[in-house]
Design a protein around this motif. Sequence first.
Motif, PDB file in Angstrom:
ATOM      1  N   VAL A   1      57.038 114.265  49.975  1.00 26.02           N
ATOM      2  CA  VAL A   1      58.357 114.638  50.501  1.00 26.02           C
ATOM      3  C   VAL A   1      59.315 113.452  50.370  1.00 26.02           C
ATOM      4  O   VAL A   1      60.486 113.608  49.990  1.00 26.02           O
ATOM      5  CB  VAL A   1      58.248 115.094  51.968  1.00 26.02           C
ATOM      6  N   VAL A   2      58.825 112.266  50.697  1.00 25.63           N
ATOM      7  CA  VAL A   2      59.657 111.064  50.585  1.00 25.63           C
ATOM      8  C   VAL A   2      60.097 110.844  49.137  1.00 25.63           C
ATOM      9  O   VAL A   2      61.271 110.543  48.869  1.00 25.63           O
ATOM     10  CB  VAL A   2      58.884 109.836  51.113  1.00 25.63           C
ATOM     11  N   TRP A   3      59.182 110.994  48.204  1.00 28.26           N
ATOM     12  CA  TRP A   3      59.535 110.828  46.782  1.00 28.26           C
ATOM     13  C   TRP A   3      60.616 111.832  46.371  1.00 28.26           C
ATOM     14  O   TRP A   3      61.564 111.475  45.661  1.00 28.26           O
ATOM     15  CB  TRP A   3      58.297 111.025  45.903  1.00 28.26           C
TER      16      TRP A   3
ATOM     17  N   ILE B   1      64.064 110.783  47.895  1.00 26.75           N
ATOM     18  CA  ILE B   1      64.651 109.619  47.223  1.00 26.75           C
ATOM     19  C   ILE B   1      65.118 109.992  45.819  1.00 26.75           C
ATOM     20  O   ILE B   1      66.197 109.575  45.366  1.00 26.75           O
ATOM     21  CB  ILE B   1      63.634 108.466  47.178  1.00 26.75           C
ATOM     22  N   THR B   2      64.341 110.790  45.107  1.00 25.50           N
ATOM     23  CA  THR B   2      64.732 111.226  43.761  1.00 25.50           C
ATOM     24  C   THR B   2      66.014 112.047  43.810  1.00 25.50           C
ATOM     25  O   THR B   2      66.940 111.834  43.011  1.00 25.50           O
ATOM     26  CB  THR B   2      63.599 112.046  43.127  1.00 25.50           C
ATOM     27  N   ALA B   3      66.088 112.974  44.760  1.00 24.55           N
ATOM     28  CA  ALA B   3      67.298 113.795  44.883  1.00 24.55           C
ATOM     29  C   ALA B   3      68.507 112.928  45.203  1.00 24.55           C
ATOM     30  O   ALA B   3      69.587 113.103  44.621  1.00 24.55           O
ATOM     31  CB  ALA B   3      67.092 114.852  45.966  1.00 24.55           C
ATOM     32  N   GLY B   4      68.341 111.985  46.138  1.00 24.24           N
ATOM     33  CA  GLY B   4      69.458 111.113  46.485  1.00 24.24           C
ATOM     34  C   GLY B   4      69.909 110.257  45.315  1.00 24.24           C
ATOM     35  O   GLY B   4      71.116 110.089  45.084  1.00 24.24           O
TER      36      GLY B   4
ATOM     37  N   THR C   1      66.569 102.701  38.132  1.00 22.48           N
ATOM     38  CA  THR C   1      65.856 101.933  39.168  1.00 22.48           C
ATOM     39  C   THR C   1      64.962 102.815  40.027  1.00 22.48           C
ATOM     40  O   THR C   1      64.370 102.325  40.991  1.00 22.48           O
ATOM     41  CB  THR C   1      66.853 101.198  40.075  1.00 22.48           C
ATOM     42  N   LEU C   2      64.890 104.112  39.709  1.00 22.37           N
ATOM     43  CA  LEU C   2      64.087 105.023  40.531  1.00 22.37           C
ATOM     44  C   LEU C   2      62.627 104.585  40.642  1.00 22.37           C
ATOM     45  O   LEU C   2      62.048 104.647  41.740  1.00 22.37           O
ATOM     46  CB  LEU C   2      64.196 106.442  39.972  1.00 22.37           C
ATOM     47  N   PRO C   3      61.965 104.134  39.563  1.00 21.86           N
ATOM     48  CA  PRO C   3      60.578 103.673  39.723  1.00 21.86           C
ATOM     49  C   PRO C   3      60.440 102.541  40.748  1.00 21.86           C
ATOM     50  O   PRO C   3      59.473 102.507  41.526  1.00 21.86           O
ATOM     51  CB  PRO C   3      60.190 103.224  38.317  1.00 21.86           C
TER      52      PRO C   3
ATOM     53  N   THR D   1      56.632 103.510  48.552  1.00 24.27           N
ATOM     54  CA  THR D   1      55.214 103.880  48.552  1.00 24.27           C
ATOM     55  C   THR D   1      54.360 102.731  49.062  1.00 24.27           C
ATOM     56  O   THR D   1      53.446 102.926  49.886  1.00 24.27           O
ATOM     57  CB  THR D   1      54.765 104.276  47.141  1.00 24.27           C
ATOM     58  N   LEU D   2      54.642 101.525  48.581  1.00 26.82           N
ATOM     59  CA  LEU D   2      53.900 100.354  49.038  1.00 26.82           C
ATOM     60  C   LEU D   2      54.037 100.177  50.545  1.00 26.82           C
ATOM     61  O   LEU D   2      53.060  99.918  51.253  1.00 26.82           O
ATOM     62  CB  LEU D   2      54.401  99.111  48.306  1.00 26.82           C
ATOM     63  N   ALA D   3      55.258 100.363  51.050  1.00 28.76           N
ATOM     64  CA  ALA D   3      55.492 100.188  52.486  1.00 28.76           C
ATOM     65  C   ALA D   3      54.724 101.213  53.307  1.00 28.76           C
ATOM     66  O   ALA D   3      54.079 100.876  54.309  1.00 28.76           O
ATOM     67  CB  ALA D   3      56.990 100.284  52.772  1.00 28.76           C
ATOM     68  N   ILE D   4      54.758 102.483  52.894  1.00 27.56           N
ATOM     69  CA  ILE D   4      54.107 103.534  53.688  1.00 27.56           C
ATOM     70  C   ILE D   4      52.592 103.403  53.625  1.00 27.56           C
ATOM     71  O   ILE D   4      51.899 103.584  54.636  1.00 27.56           O
ATOM     72  CB  ILE D   4      54.588 104.917  53.199  1.00 27.56           C
ATOM     73  N   VAL D   5      52.053 103.081  52.462  1.00 29.13           N
ATOM     74  CA  VAL D   5      50.600 102.908  52.349  1.00 29.13           C
ATOM     75  C   VAL D   5      50.134 101.724  53.197  1.00 29.13           C
ATOM     76  O   VAL D   5      49.137 101.818  53.927  1.00 29.13           O
ATOM     77  CB  VAL D   5      50.192 102.727  50.880  1.00 29.13           C
ATOM     78  N   LEU D   6      50.854 100.611  53.123  1.00 26.64           N
ATOM     79  CA  LEU D   6      50.484  99.453  53.942  1.00 26.64           C
ATOM     80  C   LEU D   6      50.616  99.759  55.431  1.00 26.64           C
ATOM     81  O   LEU D   6      49.799  99.326  56.246  1.00 26.64           O
ATOM     82  CB  LEU D   6      51.354  98.250  53.576  1.00 26.64           C
TER      83      LEU D   6
END
Length: 716
Positions: A80-82, A85-88, A142-144, A151-156
């Motif tokens: 959902v987060v991806w 962010i992609t839509a924005g 810059t999307l990647p 992703t790094l933040a949420i996984v950590l």
Amino acid sequence: MRGTSLLGRLRRRDPGYAILRRAARVTLVASVVFYGGRYGVGSSTLATYGLFGAIAAGAFAQLPGPAPQRARILVLSLPVVWALITAGALLAWSTWAAAGGMLVIGFVVAFAGVGNPRLMGLASAFQLFYILASFPPYQPGTLPQRLAGVTLAIVLLALAEVALWPDPVPVSYRQRLAEAAAGVGALLDATADALTNPRTGPAGREQRRPRAYHVVAALDLTRNPPVGAPIAAGAKDRSLRICAAALREVLAEADRLAADPPPQPIPDLAAARLLRSGAETTRAAGRSLSGGTPPVDLGDLDAAIRWAEASYRVVESDRRDPPDVPRLCRDATALAIADQVRVFAVGARVATGARLGGTDAGSKLFEYARHKPWTLYWRQYRAHLAPRSAHLHGSLRLAVALAIARVAAGALQLTHGFWVLLATLTVLRSSAADTRTALRPAVLGTIAGALVSGAVMLVVNQPIVYAVVLPVTLMLAFGVGRLLGPVWQQALFTVLLTVVFAQLDPGGWRLAEARLVDVLLGAVIGVLAGVAMWPRGAGHDLRHNAIGYLAANADAVELTVQAVLGDAPPPDRALDRVRRRTVLIDSSYCQYHSERHDPRRRQVNWDAVLGAGHHVLPGAESLLRRNPPGCLADWPEAAALLRESAGQLRSAYHELADEVAHGRAPGPIPVSTTCAEEVDRLRPLLGAVDPRSARHLVEVNRWLAGLADTFTRIHD
């Protein structure tokens, strides 16, 4: 001594240091991803999205359950987060495109809470992800980096939830139910002793009664935080709410039964046997809710109910003596208790995911358990796509306010325009009263934080200094600020944003000025939206639904009495209306539970109001099963008495509806009576009447007296 005093104050405000633990995890993860992105790989984009990903998921999201469950929710939310962010990022090319996306996404994310208000704990975080990505510069390339950072933040953060200073496992609602079941079971055993041993039994019951009421009172939704309360539309949460209502009814009926013990000990009293079986079933169902035990077996309780109903037939077969009305009254009350115990036990089976047998699912109270979860959620959404739905109003209000804020930020070409939307999101609440409450700390805190930040930036212009103090400001904003109050939290958050952007885009003291202007603009937009668009919040919707709910209950009670008198067919349609109204008021109350309430307005005991319907539904089903329609058709004196009682209850329901709608003083409250008083009321009608008819009259009259008790609890 000052240190000891400060530590004691900290413990009182943060039991178990839950807030500080959470702040420490957010601080560590946010610092790691920010330093790694900004100074490790030299990417400001990765650093920004990593930092705000940790803040949104760790500080803005309110997640339920123990640490492993929260970690699992965080990881599952990544798709959902991806998407957000992609839509924005793709809509950031145009102010109007970004605002249109904000309107749609703002509504969808907010309205998702209709099915499960606990999802609202994630709504603010989801909104923040889209807001951050929807602002210039328009750089789809810059999307990647954006997705990698978040992703790094949420996984950590998910790993930190489990591995770093995990919070103590909170007491779940199921555990509270299990504790309440143990207390109620002990009270039922004591009530049985009081009936069979009038000399010593009452003292033991009085010792257990306060404990039973204390643990059942802990089940009120008002005493449970929204993230842990059973407020979803799914079968399990609905069953937990039904279980709580059933235990309240068991307590009330047990008090009625204990008020009239037999004058002499009766060791084989049918009511006492039924109570003991109900006590054991209640405890077993409670243990199954807390886990580790199989679903409760209802065989013993059903056997006790059949034995008690058979004892009725034994009394009815002996026509030589006048009806033993006190015994009939005690047996009818004990059967009502057993019916509620059975409702609790079946509800526990549904809540634990066990399949229902034919007899378990026979009651239409659990009709929803036959449907799949998505069916239940769809019904909930469909019910709230209505002009009077507070959920619909709140979702539209938030979406429109955020879209207007996005247009304003783009039209004014604000450098940090997403701060405008963040302020709107912070201030705007589901009612105007809540919005006013949130406005003052947001404005005062931002002013204070901007003044401090501006003063510091006039003196210090070295980015390395801000890099060093970043962890300190993170801990202050999300730890100390939350403990000190909303003004402090907003002020320290302003300082934090200044420290972050001083490293990303140094702007001197004007950065603090931009923060202040943006927050004031966002606050104004939030206040105007909160005042102009459906300002009364879920309370208005709840009161409107309560009127229809109470009216449906009044009709069901009157039609049930008419059915046993032979004046009307079984009230199936009336009971179905109560069930439909129950879904609406239940959903409105779940949203109302998450709001602040105006202390100047008289509050309603909503748990007791909802309990009135719970007493009507299973009570009417059980009553008509043992007292078939027309069973009192040939007894005009009894019919007159029951019509009078039903009419008084109908008037009381409508008086209560008027009181709930307009806040007026309550009208005459039906007076609840004990079984002994009911005997005096019925004695002139008995004479040489058929014992079977006497039993029917006693049971119907007892049900009506129990409904009168619910009004006493509502006005308590």
